[in-house]
Design an enzyme around this catalytic site. Structure first.
Site, PDB file in Angstrom:
ATOM      1  N   CYS A 116       0.827  -1.204   0.000  1.00 17.46           N
ATOM      2  CA  CYS A 116       0.000   0.000   0.000  1.00 17.46           C
ATOM      3  C   CYS A 116       0.859   1.250   0.000  1.00 17.46           C
ATOM      4  CB  CYS A 116      -0.914  -0.001   1.209  1.00 17.46           C
ATOM      5  SG  CYS A 116      -1.234  -1.630   1.803  1.00 17.46           S
ATOM      6  N   THR A 117       2.076   1.189   0.533  1.00 20.27           N
ATOM      7  CA  THR A 117       2.920   2.380   0.580  1.00 20.27           C
ATOM      8  C   THR A 117       3.916   2.395  -0.562  1.00 20.27           C
ATOM      9  OG1 THR A 117       3.519   1.260   2.626  1.00 20.27           O
ATOM     10  CG2 THR A 117       3.243   3.612   2.757  1.00 20.27           C
TER      11      THR A 117
END
Ligand code: PMP
Length: 386
Positions: A323-324
């Site tokens: 997600c990052t």
């Protein structure tokens, strides 16, 4: 191939697929329909709810099924804060939470709430004293993850739960990374709201849940036909939820043995990497660590280049939580642990799962030292040093 990216993508257990299949073919009733096929679907949902609840000792509350951990985190944090605004407008959160928690808090800040972000030590453990000192009379919610999916650090969650109780503040725990790896017991944690995810326990993607303790009031964030007791509208994903339930049951029976096996592989991997590659360092806590997590930083190399070079050799790893990793920013988790930007950028995340064997570690150790060395030779900084 050698796959070390279980935290970002986990296969669905064959037994889970088998349990789900009838609900995609024959048992197609809508749980809200009053006919017998609807009733069958409703019963399947209830059974799945009980199975997930049993896995976390959740009898003092209810499970609300969601589309995943992200939605459960949003529902817990935004839903609880909106509903309880008249009690206070202050929230406490750790600085190494998943972005679905951090951004739920940021959303609330834009809507009149105040948020305190609690720092962590070098190993990623939340500074409890600072957490306690930041409590105000307006504080209504503390949210801290059980374990971090990126650096593997396990938080002193029971201690935080006791503090929350002492000050009569609701306590939300994101247990996405810990479920199925270590014990998740909502009573021992003293948690009021707990986020769960199906794929992390070999269930289907796009399914998750939120444990809500009896008496804890939250406002729905998805409104419509009033499904899931009004907390989460929308026709239920029956097959997915049945799969989550089956995965929970299998996890309850098997995770302890599997965690022991993975822990051994983890320790061997850490030892072999740190011994075999100079200037490599472990990120996260050396002991209070998820059994499936290895996160190592290598000086003078870029994590992204390492990922791509290993990919060409059939070895799959990540730099951070998927997600990052879409942003060019270094991981906020590693920065919060006090790493410099270049240290964070030179970090690799390996997450183990049921499919990993000793041979995978051998394969990794055949490639990794060579790849690191080749990339280092291209670094002007490395040349200067040697
Ligand atoms: N919380 C934590 C701790 C996570 O590691 C993740 C990612 N697996 C999430 C929440 C979000 O999960 P999802 O993308 O499945 O909604």
């Amino acid at each position: 191939m050698a796959y070390f990216d279980y935290a970002n993508g986990c296969p669905v257990d064959e037994r889970v697929i088998e349990a789900m299949l009838p609900y995609m073919t024959d048992e197609i009733g809508n749980p809200s329909s009053v006919h017998s096929m609807g009733l069958k679907a409703r019963k399947a949902l209830d059974e799945a709810r009980d199975r997930v609840s049993d896995l976390i000792n959740g009898k003092e509350g209810d499970i609300i099924f969601t589309s995943g951990a992200t939605e459960a985190n949003n529902l817990a944090i935004i839903g609880y804060s909106m509903r309880n605004k008249r009690k206070g407008d202050h929230i406490i959160v750790s600085s190494i939470e998943h972005m679905s928690v951090i951004n739920s808090c940021k959303f609330l800040q834009k809507n009149g709430f105040e948020v305190s972000y609690i720092p962590v030590d070098r190993n990623g453990v939340v500074r409890i004293e600072e957490l306690e000192n930041s409590i105000r009379k307006e504080t209504i919610l503390i949210t801290v993850q059980h374990a971090n999916g990126e650096i593997g650090t396990i938080q002193p969650i029971e201690e935080i739960g006791k503090i929350a109780k002492e000050y009569d503040i609701a306590f939300h725990v994101d247990a996405t990374a810990s479920l199925g790896k270590i014990e998740v017991d909502v009573e021992r944690m003293g948690a009021d709201l707990v986020t769960l995810s199906s794929n992390d326990i070999y269930g289907p993607r796009g399914v998750g849940g939120l444990f809500i303790r009896k008496g804890v009031r939250i406002q729905p964030i998805i409104v419509g036909g009033g499904q899931e007791k009004g907390y989460r509208s929308g026709t239920e994903n029956v097959a997915g939820i049945v799969g989550f339930g089956e995965a929970a049951e299998i996890t309850e029976e098997e995770y302890r043995e599997e965690a022991k096996r993975e822990e051994k592989l983890r320790d061997e991997m850490i030892e072999r990497i740190l011994d075999g590659i100079e200037e490599s360092y472990l990120n996260g806590h050396p002991e209070l660590r998820l059994p499936n997590n290895v996160n190592v930083r290598f000086s003078f190399v870029e994590g992204e280049s390492l990922v791509l070079s290993l990919d060409m050799e059939g070895i799959y790893v990540s730099t951070a939580s998927a997600c990052t990793s879409k942003t060019l920013e270094p991981s906020h988790v590693l920065i919060a642990c006090g790493l410099k930007h270049e240290e964070a950028h030179g970090s690799l995340l390996f997450t183990l799962g049921r499919g990993n064997k000793e041979e995978d570690v051998d394969r990794l150790m055949e490639a990794l030292p060579r790849v690191v060395e080749r990339l280092r030779m291209m670094s002007p900084l490395y040349k200067k040093k040697s």
